[in-house]
Design a protein around this motif. Sequence first.
Motif, PDB file in Angstrom:
ATOM      1  N   GLU A 119       0.853  -1.195   0.000  1.00 43.35           N
ATOM      2  CA  GLU A 119       0.000   0.000   0.000  1.00 43.35           C
ATOM      3  C   GLU A 119       0.891   1.247   0.000  1.00 43.35           C
ATOM      4  OE1 GLU A 119      -1.582   2.603   2.116  1.00 43.35           O
ATOM      5  OE2 GLU A 119      -2.936   2.701   0.388  1.00 43.35           O
TER       6      GLU A 119
ATOM      7  N   ASN B 240      -7.295  -9.502  -3.084  1.00 47.59           N
ATOM      8  CA  ASN B 240      -7.799  -8.260  -3.676  1.00 47.59           C
ATOM      9  C   ASN B 240      -9.218  -8.517  -4.190  1.00 47.59           C
ATOM     10  OD1 ASN B 240      -8.119  -5.840  -5.123  1.00 47.59           O
ATOM     11  ND2 ASN B 240      -6.876  -6.546  -6.861  1.00 47.59           N
TER      12      ASN B 240
ATOM     13  N   LYS C   3     -16.895  -2.844   0.752  1.00 49.06           N
ATOM     14  CA  LYS C   3     -16.134  -2.621   1.979  1.00 49.06           C
ATOM     15  C   LYS C   3     -16.544  -3.610   3.069  1.00 49.06           C
ATOM     16  CE  LYS C   3     -14.624   0.807   5.320  1.00 49.06           C
ATOM     17  NZ  LYS C   3     -15.011   0.004   6.511  1.00 49.06           N
TER      18      LYS C   3
ATOM     19  N   GLN D 246     -14.832  -6.864   2.347  1.00 50.38           N
ATOM     20  CA  GLN D 246     -13.386  -6.768   2.637  1.00 50.38           C
ATOM     21  C   GLN D 246     -13.154  -6.796   4.148  1.00 50.38           C
ATOM     22  OE1 GLN D 246     -12.693  -3.128   0.459  1.00 50.38           O
ATOM     23  NE2 GLN D 246     -11.775  -4.207  -1.291  1.00 50.38           N
ATOM     24  N   ASP D 247     -14.007  -6.074   4.898  1.00 50.94           N
ATOM     25  CA  ASP D 247     -13.875  -6.057   6.364  1.00 50.94           C
ATOM     26  C   ASP D 247     -14.083  -7.453   6.941  1.00 50.94           C
ATOM     27  OD1 ASP D 247     -13.420  -3.373   6.226  1.00 50.94           O
ATOM     28  OD2 ASP D 247     -15.405  -2.767   6.945  1.00 50.94           O
TER      29      ASP D 247
ATOM     30  N   GLU E  62     -10.925  -9.357   6.451  1.00 48.45           N
ATOM     31  CA  GLU E  62      -9.753  -8.799   7.143  1.00 48.45           C
ATOM     32  C   GLU E  62      -9.533  -9.587   8.426  1.00 48.45           C
ATOM     33  OE1 GLU E  62      -6.951  -6.648   6.441  1.00 48.45           O
ATOM     34  OE2 GLU E  62      -8.331  -4.968   6.270  1.00 48.45           O
TER      35      GLU E  62
ATOM     36  N   MET F 170      -5.551  -7.758   3.054  1.00 50.88           N
ATOM     37  CA  MET F 170      -6.478  -7.406   1.989  1.00 50.88           C
ATOM     38  C   MET F 170      -5.912  -6.211   1.234  1.00 50.88           C
ATOM     39  SD  MET F 170      -8.857  -9.611   2.495  1.00 50.88           S
ATOM     40  CE  MET F 170     -10.118  -9.051   1.356  1.00 50.88           C
TER      41      MET F 170
ATOM     42  N   ARG G  31      -6.623  -2.928  -0.761  1.00 46.13           N
ATOM     43  CA  ARG G  31      -7.753  -2.003  -0.887  1.00 46.13           C
ATOM     44  C   ARG G  31      -7.414  -0.820  -1.792  1.00 46.13           C
ATOM     45  NH1 ARG G  31     -11.695  -2.479   3.740  1.00 46.13           N
ATOM     46  NH2 ARG G  31     -10.925  -4.179   5.037  1.00 46.13           N
ATOM     47  N   HIS G  32      -6.252  -0.853  -2.436  1.00 39.00           N
ATOM     48  CA  HIS G  32      -5.884   0.303  -3.259  1.00 39.00           C
ATOM     49  C   HIS G  32      -5.816  -0.051  -4.739  1.00 39.00           C
ATOM     50  CE1 HIS G  32      -2.023  -1.659  -2.378  1.00 39.00           C
ATOM     51  NE2 HIS G  32      -1.524  -1.056  -3.443  1.00 39.00           N
TER      52      HIS G  32
END
Length: 297
Positions: free
Chosen positions: A21, A225, A253, A256-257, A260, A265, A267-268
Amino acid sequence: GENDLPTEIWEKVKNHPCYSEEAHHHYARMHVAVAPACNIQCNYCNRKYDCANESRPGVVSEKLTPEQAAKKVLAVASTIPQMTVLGIAGPGDPLANPEKTFKTFELVAKYAPDIKLCVSTNGLTLPDHVERLSKYNIDHVTITINMVDPEVGAKIYPWVYYNKKRYHGVEAAKILTDRQLQGLEMLTERGILSKINSVMIPGINDEHLVEVNKAVKSRGAFLHNIMPLISAPEHGTVFGLTGQRGPTAQELKALQDNCEGEMNMMRHCRQCRADAVGLLGEDRSAEFTTDKVMEME
Ligand code: CLF
Ligand code: SF4
């Protein structure tokens, strides 16, 4: 967090804009579109555009030969000093075009040995190529894994072409998932870092992706991802035509949470084109068309 990584892994990720990241603020990647063919069909794909393994469907890349691609890499590297990674991500499946993909890697390794090599694949032929990826010092491999259950897979993949034969439905999805997970295990055994891309398709695999997350984590994947389905009728994808929607930002989101804690994960991600050039989210590909690269010599 990233700072707790073992040194040998940190060395591999610290200037890779997708795997770190932090790195994506400072380092650029480029893709070369040398791989036109594909060996499976995804319902979110329109073959006229770039592969959705990694990329945003909707723009046609200029297809390059390995020699043109290597020239372009040298031209970009001399213009953008932060360019650390060359990825091959389409417009079809890089490992369904092994001659072109590996020839490109060979030329770049020879003329620009400092550039890291990266590849993204649907995984169908990955087990056949892990040895060669390892031999070419390719440290970063992305596999697009959208399911580990063939019943789910049958809704995403109408067919796969494997060992000179076309398979359909659940049978096709079973072959694909077996090959993907076998390929992932082989990468892990050899210390090649892997990133798993999953396309989140509401009502099809959204809940199932938690199970995918566990399956890839237990096989040593480094990063997961989860990307939103980009599905629009004007792109002519099967999902677009059936009115299948993509997830909202909140739905993405939340998923993804949920994953996590299981593993890192990503996220970018910016869902790049198969010929993207520059920092993530920046597209300088128009500066490096073949005509312009030829003029630079
Ligand atoms: Fe390219 Fe992919 Fe390598 Fe990165 S992109 S092949 S891992 S160098 Fe990165 Fe672009 Fe997201 Fe891909 S932001 S689409 S994850
Ligand atoms: Fe299209 Fe990529 Fe799927 Fe092949 S793997 S069908 S090119 S999205």
